[in-house]
Design an enzyme around this catalytic site. Structure first.
Site, PDB file in Angstrom:
ATOM      1  CB  THR A 226      -0.547 -13.814   1.083  1.00  0.00           C
ATOM      2  OG1 THR A 226      -0.502 -12.558   0.569  1.00  0.00           O
ATOM      3  CG2 THR A 226      -0.902 -13.468   2.613  1.00  0.00           C
ATOM      4  CG  ASP A 227       3.024 -10.828  -1.616  1.00  0.00           C
ATOM      5  OD1 ASP A 227       1.874 -10.691  -1.357  1.00  0.00           O
ATOM      6  OD2 ASP A 227       3.403 -10.318  -2.730  1.00  0.00           O
ATOM      7  CD  GLU A 228      -2.197  -8.553   0.713  1.00  0.00           C
ATOM      8  OE1 GLU A 228      -2.872  -8.299   1.784  1.00  0.00           O
ATOM      9  OE2 GLU A 228      -2.815  -8.700  -0.279  1.00  0.00           O
TER      10      GLU A 228
ATOM     11  CE1 TYR B 280      -5.906 -13.148   2.801  1.00  0.00           C
ATOM     12  CE2 TYR B 280      -4.506 -11.282   2.058  1.00  0.00           C
ATOM     13  CZ  TYR B 280      -4.982 -12.569   2.026  1.00  0.00           C
ATOM     14  OH  TYR B 280      -4.050 -13.689   1.432  1.00  0.00           O
TER      15      TYR B 280
ATOM     16  CE  LYS C 272      -3.292 -16.847   3.995  1.00  0.00           C
ATOM     17  NZ  LYS C 272      -3.572 -18.398   3.974  1.00  0.00           N
TER      18      LYS C 272
HETATM   19  O1  DAU Z   1      -0.165 -10.291  -2.830  1.00  0.00           O
HETATM   20  C1  DAU Z   1      -1.071 -11.493  -2.673  1.00  0.00           C
HETATM   21  C2  DAU Z   1      -2.413 -11.056  -2.312  1.00  0.00           C
HETATM   22  O2  DAU Z   1      -2.946 -10.561  -3.796  1.00  0.00           O
HETATM   23  C3  DAU Z   1      -3.237 -12.299  -1.992  1.00  0.00           C
HETATM   24  O3  DAU Z   1      -3.031 -12.463  -0.673  1.00  0.00           O
HETATM   25  C4  DAU Z   1      -4.919 -11.801  -1.841  1.00  0.00           C
HETATM   26  O4  DAU Z   1      -5.511 -12.611  -1.338  1.00  0.00           O
HETATM   27  C5  DAU Z   1      -5.078 -11.041  -3.185  1.00  0.00           C
HETATM   28  O5  DAU Z   1      -6.607 -10.799  -3.046  1.00  0.00           O
HETATM   29  C6  DAU Z   1      -4.331  -9.928  -3.633  1.00  0.00           C
HETATM   30  O6  DAU Z   1      -4.411  -8.938  -2.834  1.00  0.00           O
HETATM   31  P1  DAU Z   1      -4.627  -7.363  -3.531  1.00  0.00           P
HETATM   32  O7  DAU Z   1      -5.201  -6.480  -2.286  1.00  0.00           O
HETATM   33  O8  DAU Z   1      -3.321  -6.807  -3.975  1.00  0.00           O
HETATM   34  O9  DAU Z   1      -5.327  -7.913  -4.901  1.00  0.00           O
HETATM   35  P2  DAU Z   1      -6.612  -6.908  -5.452  1.00  0.00           P
HETATM   36  O10 DAU Z   1      -7.033  -7.819  -6.729  1.00  0.00           O
HETATM   37  O11 DAU Z   1      -7.776  -6.558  -4.378  1.00  0.00           O
HETATM   38  O12 DAU Z   1      -5.802  -5.512  -5.802  1.00  0.00           O
HETATM   39  C7  DAU Z   1      -4.801  -5.502  -6.507  1.00  0.00           C
HETATM   40  C8  DAU Z   1      -4.626  -3.900  -6.688  1.00  0.00           C
HETATM   41  O13 DAU Z   1      -5.485  -3.393  -7.474  1.00  0.00           O
HETATM   42  C9  DAU Z   1      -4.273  -3.211  -5.227  1.00  0.00           C
HETATM   43  O14 DAU Z   1      -3.308  -2.263  -5.467  1.00  0.00           O
HETATM   44  C10 DAU Z   1      -5.872  -2.632  -5.282  1.00  0.00           C
HETATM   45  C11 DAU Z   1      -5.985  -2.189  -6.787  1.00  0.00           C
HETATM   46  N1  DAU Z   1      -7.433  -2.184  -7.144  1.00  0.00           N
HETATM   47  C12 DAU Z   1      -8.360  -3.323  -6.741  1.00  0.00           C
HETATM   48  C13 DAU Z   1      -9.787  -3.205  -7.207  1.00  0.00           C
HETATM   49  C14 DAU Z   1     -10.565  -4.568  -6.880  1.00  0.00           C
HETATM   50  C15 DAU Z   1      -7.777  -1.249  -7.865  1.00  0.00           C
HETATM   51  O15 DAU Z   1      -7.136  -0.164  -8.093  1.00  0.00           O
HETATM   52  N2  DAU Z   1      -9.527  -1.255  -8.201  1.00  0.00           N
HETATM   53  C16 DAU Z   1     -10.065  -2.365  -8.024  1.00  0.00           C
HETATM   54  O16 DAU Z   1     -11.253  -2.372  -8.441  1.00  0.00           O
END
Ligand code: DAU
Length: 328
Positions: free
Chosen positions: A117-119, A144, A148
């Site tokens: 991941t880019d994270e 997380y 990674k």
């Molecule tokens: O960048 C790659 C990564 O992208 C992967 O390594 C991870 O496995 C994957 O889960 C994803 O990580 P994020 O934390 O960026 O994804 P997430 O879908 O959880 O959240 C995307 C963005 O949206 C983040 O800024 C948090 C925000 N968010 C998330 C949820 C679930 C919200 O604002 N509201 C929400 O309900």
């Protein structure tokens, strides 16, 4: 090649299995623990063997790797929010799982592609003109992303110390069908279907660099087949958008007012911005994304969740209950 795809019943892994079967002559065995985030249905009708097992179980892994020509290692605990509540499965699967894979590919001299991941690079300021490159220093923020990052370091060490034939890729945020509804985009789509207002963390200005899962798959296959052993390739499709833009697009595509969402408690340690410079992959391996119209890809994804309610419905109330406990 006989491919062993770990995590092949998950969102990105199963997309890769579909892609491989449609675009190559490789055969596929999937090794998957079938955690809450996986689904057998994503592999329905495909000519693949599914081995249900834990990637951190060295014996199971050794048996499967011994029969493969190459391993594509997707298996991971992937959700940042969950890693803040309980980091332990992340340490087991992401670190011990990668260790088990590395020891097996070393023993059997099997080619490995490690999916990451880019994270691992931490985050960028909103006004930073830079994007992540293969040379950006590692600075992970969450349990997380730290797990990674550790797994990437293990792979690099096994390449250097033991001559393991491995490549690594680090990709940005994926979207598309079969993504668990705990993630940002499918959570908001299924909220709107249920008449719940979408939930945006904090000020919503956090930027993610969105790529369709099919584009991630084509990049991984290209690296597996043509990448240079020992190299890392960043995968991204120039899809930077902040969370407010994405949620407004979801609402409008679903016929709702663009401001019909709530801003809720921010994620602890919330990374501000991810952005990928994927020039190495494009120039060296001739890869290019096919899904460049994010709004069109999002509309297709919305239609998929509308048509597959029986798949996500059983998980909706428990997912929302978990978020509600944290005021999200
Ligand atoms: O960048 C790659 C990564 O992208 C992967 O390594 C991870 O496995 C994957 O889960 C994803 O990580 P994020 O934390 O960026 O994804 P997430 O879908 O959880 O959240 C995307 C963005 O949206 C983040 O800024 C948090 C925000 N968010 C998330 C949820 C679930 C919200 O604002 N509201 C929400 O309900």
């Amino acid at each position: 090649m006989r491919l062993l795809v770990t995590g092949g019943a998950g969102f990105i892994g199963s997309n890769f299995v579909h892609h491989v079967l449609a675009h190559s002559d490789h055969t596929v065995t999937v090794l998957d623990k079938l955690t809450y985030a996986a689904s057998r249905e994503a592999l329905t009708g495909l000519p693949v063997e599914l081995v249900v097992g834990d990637v951190a179980d060295a014996e199971v892994v050794d048996d499967q790797v011994a029969r493969a020509d190459a391993v594509v290692h997707f298996a991971a605990e992937s959700h940042n929010d969950n890693s803040l509540t309980d980091p332990s499965p992340f340490i087991r699967t992401n670190l011990l799982g990668t260790f088990a894979i590395l020891e097996a590919v070393r023993k059997h001299d099997v080619r490995l592609h490690h999916v990451s991941t880019d994270e691992v690079y931490g985050d960028l300021a909103l006004d930073d003109p830079m994007r992540f490159t293969e040379d950006t220093p590692y600075a992970p923020s969450s349990p997380y992303s730290a797990s990674k990052a550790g797994s990437d370091h293990l792979v690099r060490a096994w390449v250097r110390s033991f001559g393991v034939r491995a490549t690594v890729s680090n990709c940005s945020n994926n979207y598309g069908p079969w993504q668990h509804i705990e993630k940002f985009i499918p959570r908001q789509i299924t909220n709107v279907i249920d008449g719940i207002r979408p939930k945006v963390y904090g000020d919503g200005l956090n930027v993610r660099d969105w790529i369709h899962a099919d584009d991630h798959s084509s990049a991984v296959l290209r690296i597996l087949e043509a990448g240079r052993v020992g190299e890392t390739y960043l995968i991204g499709a120039d899809g930077e958008k902040n969370n407010l833009e994405v949620v407004r697009m979801v609402l409008e595509l679903m016929g709702q007012p663009a401001d019909a969402f709530d801003q809720v408690t921010d994620r602890a340690g919330h990374d501000r911005r991810y952005a990928i410079e994927s020039g190495k992959l494009r120039a060296e391996l001739g890869w290019a994304p096919q899904f460049e119209d994010f709004e069109a890809g999002l509309a297709d994804t919305i239609a998929w969740y509308q048509a597959h309610e029986e798949w996500w419905r059983p998980h909706k109330s428990a997912t929302e209950a978990t978020y509600a406990l944290k005021g999200q």
